[in-house]
Design a protein around this motif. Structure first.
Motif, PDB file in Angstrom:
ATOM      1  N   TYR A 158       0.649  -1.185  -0.200  1.00  0.00           N
ATOM      2  CA  TYR A 158       0.043   0.094   0.163  1.00  0.00           C
ATOM      3  C   TYR A 158       0.891   1.164  -0.069  1.00  0.00           C
ATOM      4  N   LYS A 166      -0.137   6.859  -6.627  1.00  0.00           N
ATOM      5  CA  LYS A 166      -1.469   6.320  -7.012  1.00  0.00           C
ATOM      6  C   LYS A 166      -2.524   6.770  -6.024  1.00  0.00           C
ATOM      7  N   VAL A 168      -4.739   5.870  -3.790  1.00  0.00           N
ATOM      8  CA  VAL A 168      -5.201   4.733  -3.153  1.00  0.00           C
ATOM      9  C   VAL A 168      -5.127   5.043  -1.560  1.00  0.00           C
ATOM     10  N   LEU A 171      -8.031   3.561   0.462  1.00  0.00           N
ATOM     11  CA  LEU A 171      -7.942   2.313   1.136  1.00  0.00           C
ATOM     12  C   LEU A 171      -7.250   2.110   2.612  1.00  0.00           C
ATOM     13  N   LEU A 222      -5.189  -6.695  -1.352  1.00  0.00           N
ATOM     14  CA  LEU A 222      -5.598  -5.428  -1.917  1.00  0.00           C
ATOM     15  C   LEU A 222      -6.658  -5.340  -3.009  1.00  0.00           C
ATOM     16  N   GLY A 226     -10.281  -3.888  -3.176  1.00  0.00           N
ATOM     17  CA  GLY A 226     -10.911  -2.985  -4.386  1.00  0.00           C
ATOM     18  C   GLY A 226     -12.310  -3.657  -4.953  1.00  0.00           C
ATOM     19  N   PHE A 266      -8.849  -1.091 -10.695  1.00  0.00           N
ATOM     20  CA  PHE A 266      -7.642  -1.298  -9.781  1.00  0.00           C
ATOM     21  C   PHE A 266      -7.741  -2.798  -9.491  1.00  0.00           C
TER      22      PHE A 266
END
Length: 361
Positions: A158, A166, A168, A171, A222, A226, A266
């Motif tokens: 991550y 990115k 993200v 998350l 991950l 998503g 993703f």
């Protein structure tokens, strides 16, 4: 082993335990900071997202790609709105502003959360290294060691995505929550004192096979996260597009995530990128089995479920390339594949017996 060496190893094991518990404390602070990010970010009104969701296809087609404004005697070109285009015939929706909701206060808490996550990752990684030093081998000989390494790799993946710029950060809350759950299970139910490996595991293939298995599982996680968020966001977009009114809580949260198309992309890219490595993991395991047990494949429960997981992910990737299996159907298949991986780890190790029974619990 001399008494002095045994004492040193025992001290290193205690240091490892202290570092793992310390990382849990830091991850808890990161969890609270992410909660603050989402809370203060909810004050932002993201009307442009809702407007884009309810726009008709005709309006979108009629809108010019570039707006020209007159500023004195100079023509000024506005940048066109960037949208994430999904499959033909589906919605074109811009990504949400993220957990911070476009607010400065929410963004501040988000940055604090990421900083704490980095600190937690470094402390946990140090705990894994200390565990390895205490046993003088790769720290993957039982489920406790596998679990603490798994969560370390998941957080590391991550953070690498964040470092690569990115989008993200959305998350972060989900990741930190599940990492705390993973570490809680590991320290409460899976903990095993430092010990040496069973004879079959004394091989350099331990470094190759198990390390790739841990990495694949962390990255598959991950991708699964998503997929879950894609299903939630897709339902939200569908409800808005059909004229429905989601609840205020759902709107406040889901409008800030990336679009369903972005989340779908993703998840697909993550799973597709790591699938070849999972294939290598199974092949490496077969080679190791040949060296250790004199046969490459024996339909041991772990071998069977590793193969089932491979088939499930292969089916998912094939489904994504098939017109009738895009979107929600493919996402469900991705989640089924990750469920197979989870069962292969917890269920097979704890409930089933075989040559791979190294749970240590």
């Amino acid at each position: 082993m001399t008494p002095l060496a045994a004492e040193v190893n025992e001290n290193l094991a205690q240091i490892s335990n202290y570092l793992i518990y310390s990382s849990m404390a830091v991850y808890t602070l990161a969890f609270l900071a992410h909660i603050a990010e989402w809370t203060f970010g909810s004050r932002s009104k993201v009307a442009r997202t809702a407007a884009a969701l309810t726009a008709t296809a005709d309006d979108a087609a009629a809108a010019p790609a570039v707006q020209v404004r007159s500023k004195g005697g100079t023509a000024v070109l506005d940048k066109p709105k960037v949208v994430t285009r999904s499959a033909p015939g589906t919605r074109d929706v811009p990504d949400g502003p993220g957990a911070a909701g476009g607010t400065a206060e929410g963004d501040l808490y988000g940055r604090i959360a990421v900083s704490l996550t980095v600190l937690g990752f470094l402390i946990e990684a140090a705990g894994v290294v200390a565990r390895a030093l205490s046993v003088q081998r790769a720290p993957w000989g039982n489920m406790y060691e596998f679990s603490i390494t798994f969560s370390t790799v998941a957080v590391g993946a991550y953070l690498v995505l964040l470092a690569l710029k990115k989008n993200v950060r959305w998350l972060g809350l989900i990741l930190v929550t599940t990492v705390l759950l993973d570490l809680g299970i590991a320290t409460t139910w899976l903990y095993t004192d430092s010990d040496q490996l069973v004879p079959a595991l004394h091989s350099y293939w331990l470094w190759i096979h198990v390390s790739t298995a841990i990495f694949c599982g962390a990255v598959f996680y991950l991708g699964a996260a998503g997929a879950v968020l894609y299903l939630l966001r897709d339902s939200y977009e569908s409800k808005l597009a059909s004229g429905g009114t989601p609840s205020k809580i759902a709107t406040s949260i889901l409008e800030r995530f990336p679009s369903a198309a972005s989340l779908d992309k993703f998840s697909y890219r993550i799973n597709a990128a790591v699938f070849p490595l999972w294939t290598f993991t199974i092949i490496a395991g077969a080679i190791w089995a040949g060296d250790a047990w004199g046969r490459y494949w024996g339909w041991d429960p772990k071998e069977v479920w590793s193969f089932v997981t491979w088939v499930a992910y292969a089916s998912y990737l094939h489904a994504r390339a098939t017109a009738g299996w895009k979107g929600r159907k493919a996402a469900y298949l991705a989640l089924f594949a990750f469920a197979c991986w989870i069962w292969n780890y917890y269920g097979v190790n704890i409930l089933l017996s075989g040559k791979h029974s190294y749970a240590g619990v």
